[in-house]
Design an enzyme around this catalytic site. Structure first.
Site, PDB file in Angstrom:
ATOM      1  N   ASP A   4       6.604  -0.694 -29.682  1.00 23.95           N
ATOM      2  CA  ASP A   4       6.543  -2.146 -29.518  1.00 23.95           C
ATOM      3  C   ASP A   4       5.138  -2.634 -29.148  1.00 23.95           C
ATOM      4  O   ASP A   4       4.444  -2.001 -28.363  1.00 23.95           O
ATOM      5  CB  ASP A   4       7.536  -2.536 -28.406  1.00 23.95           C
ATOM      6  CG  ASP A   4       7.839  -4.027 -28.405  1.00 23.95           C
ATOM      7  OD1 ASP A   4       7.458  -4.705 -29.368  1.00 23.95           O
ATOM      8  OD2 ASP A   4       8.453  -4.492 -27.433  1.00 23.95           O
ATOM      9  N   GLU A  48       7.092  -4.732 -38.333  1.00 21.69           N
ATOM     10  CA  GLU A  48       7.158  -6.089 -37.785  1.00 21.69           C
ATOM     11  C   GLU A  48       5.765  -6.586 -37.417  1.00 21.69           C
ATOM     12  O   GLU A  48       4.960  -5.861 -36.852  1.00 21.69           O
ATOM     13  CB  GLU A  48       8.044  -6.116 -36.523  1.00 21.69           C
ATOM     14  CG  GLU A  48       7.963  -7.462 -35.797  1.00 21.69           C
ATOM     15  CD  GLU A  48       9.138  -7.746 -34.868  1.00 21.69           C
ATOM     16  OE1 GLU A  48      10.282  -7.413 -35.233  1.00 21.69           O
ATOM     17  OE2 GLU A  48       8.910  -8.297 -33.785  1.00 21.69           O
TER      18      GLU A  48
END
Ligand SMILES: [Zn+2]
Length: 490
Positions: free
Chosen positions: A167, A270
């Site tokens: 992340d 992403e």
């Protein structure tokens, strides 16, 4: 280790072992494969893989020999063995076919509850999800979180697939590392490349060493029809978007070509443009997405920065009408380009979940992380009030230090005084916004706090309490995270 004898003997006879006075087994984990029977079991607060049999699986596991079988710690090496023999323990990408939910597990003990919550819903869990910031604050590594997620999946006998998200990665070396470790999801954080200081956009654009004519031809005074939405660019807005996002888009393209498209397995890629001061206007979102399309970059999700505030651990702060209008536009843009709209800091945003569910229609990724830590604190408040009180005082004393990392604005004056609160009422702190934020941001400080002798102040007692009350924790997560999913319509 002798207390495992009964479990080993049952396994050796090909039977599923039962829990006894010393050992509790996780029944769903029972596996019979290649001549080996294996199950996860717990002695005290420590978990093990217990195996009996013969063959490659049995020989590959490392542990203590007990009654001809093996009792194996949940080590990194044994996780790799599980990954090799049980494909469902390996993280996978999901593309855009089904909604996904990021369920960062700071503690390494929340995933069983997360698995139970997401099972049989229209969403897949991304069980490992941790930013470098969170890892640093907790002295954990990317390997630790993958190990914990794999073991949780095995423990639960969960075979429907899960993901692992590296992340908010900013550096190429971290992307390389995460892919090497087997992460299935990369969130590229472009905040360092996004400019917040553009003043005279047209003047600066005129001097930029880019193919301005090409930009003009494609965008200037053109109207793009996006799912009934009209997006246009004039001189000013075009110049501004190129200046604010140009370098970031170059970086996305570079990372895609260099790492994502060359990865050995499918990766959910992403793009995060959310951790910046610049609220992403729908037109800016379109510009970034259109540039990615033109450059042949495929992404599975994109996280804009929405209007209003998404503070950690509490509900949305801002104008709901404005949010609904912009969220709708962002969702349509994402649908047009065929990727998921990604919502960061998505835990506890109960007032906007119905809006998000309505417009994204399942083309959605939503990230949560710290909220499961707050549910863990709730378990402590119920089961070990004395520990809760000590942690609460320590958190209050050290709150200021966390403001370096987190933007939160709790009104700490509104938190009920601890010495006037009865034990039975301690769990209600976890229903109070300011108290939630107090704990939300002090997790790293609490879990790494040491006394003068260098011993953990809370860590061991905290984990012991949680592991002795696993079912309470699981039920708390099923209820709390389940409420998120119900409101999102997933
Ligand atoms: Zn973010």
């Amino acid at each position: 280790m002798e207390q495992f004898t009964d479990v080993v003997q049952a396994l050796a006879q090909g039977k599923q072992p039962a829990s006894n006075n010393h050992i509790s087994v996780y029944e769903s984990s029972f596996e019979q494969k290649d001549g080996t029977n294996v199950i996860m079991a717990k002695a005290g607060t420590e978990k093990y893989l217990v195996a009996a049999g013969q063959g490659e699986l049995f020989n590959s596991l490392t542990g203590d020999t007990v009654a001809g079988g093996k009792v194996c710690g949940l080590t990194h090496e044994n996780r790799i063995v599980l990954n090799k023999f049980f494909a469902y323990t390996v993280p996978q990408a999901f593309g855009t076919e089904i909604a996904t939910m990021g369920l960062g597990d700071r503690l390494g003990v929340a995933s069983p509850g997360h698995i139970e919550t997401t099972r049989n819903r229209k969403v897949k869990p991304i069980l490992a999800q941790q930013s470098i910031r969170e890892l640093t604050l907790l002295n954990r590594t990317m390997t630790d979180i993958l190990d914990a997620a794999s073991f949780a999946v095995f423990q639960e006998g969960y075979k429907d697939g899960y993901g692992a998200d590296a992340d908010h990665i900013k550096l190429e070396k971290d992307i390389e590392y995460a892919l090497e470790l087997g992460f299935s999801f990369i969130t590229l954080d472009c905040s360092e490349q996004i400019r917040n200081d553009v003043e005279d956009a047209q003047k600066e654009f005129a001097g930029l060493p880019v193919d301005r004519k090409e930009y003009y031809n494609h965008y200037l005074n053109k109207t793009f029809e996006v799912q009934g939405l009209n997006i246009t660019f004039d001189d000013e807005s075009l110049a501004k978007n190129v200046l604010v996002y140009g370098e970031a888009i170059d970086f996305m393209e570079h990372v895609y070509n260099e790492y994502i498209s060359k990865a050995e397995k499918a990766i959910d890629f992403e793009i995060s443009i959310d951790e910046t001061e610049t609220v992403t206007a729908p037109e800016a979102h379109f510009f970034v997405a259109e540039e990615l399309r033109r450059r042949g970059v495929t992404v599975q999700s994109l996280a804009p920065r929405f209007c209003g505030e998404f503070q950690k651990g509490i509900d949305y702060i801002g104008d709901l009408e404005q949010f609904e209008k912009e969220l709708h536009e962002h969702a349509e843009i994402a649908k047009y380009f065929g990727y998921k709209l990604s919502i960061h800091s998505g835990s506890d945003k109960f007032s906007v979940f119905p809006i998000i569910g309505k417009y994204t229609e399942g083309l959605l990724h939503i990230k949560t992380a710290g909220t499961n830590w707050l549910e863990a604190v709730r378990v402590i408040a119920v089961e070990n009030p004395d520990l809760y009180r000590r942690m609460h005082v320590y958190a209050e004393d050290h709150f200021e230090e966390t403001l370096k990392y987190y933007h939160v604005t709790p009104d700490l004056e509104s938190v009920a005084p601890l010495n006037e609160t009865a034990d039975a009422d301690l769990p209600t702190y976890m229903d109070h916004d300011a108290a939630r934020q107090l704990f939300h941001v002090t997790y790293g400080i609490l879990l790494t706090a040491k006394n003068e002798a260098g011993e953990d102040l809370f860590r061991k007692e905290f984990f012991d309490t949680l592991l002795n009350n696993e079912d309470t924790y699981r039920q708390g997560l099923v209820k709390h995270i389940g409420r998120h999913l119900d409101l999102l319509g997933l």
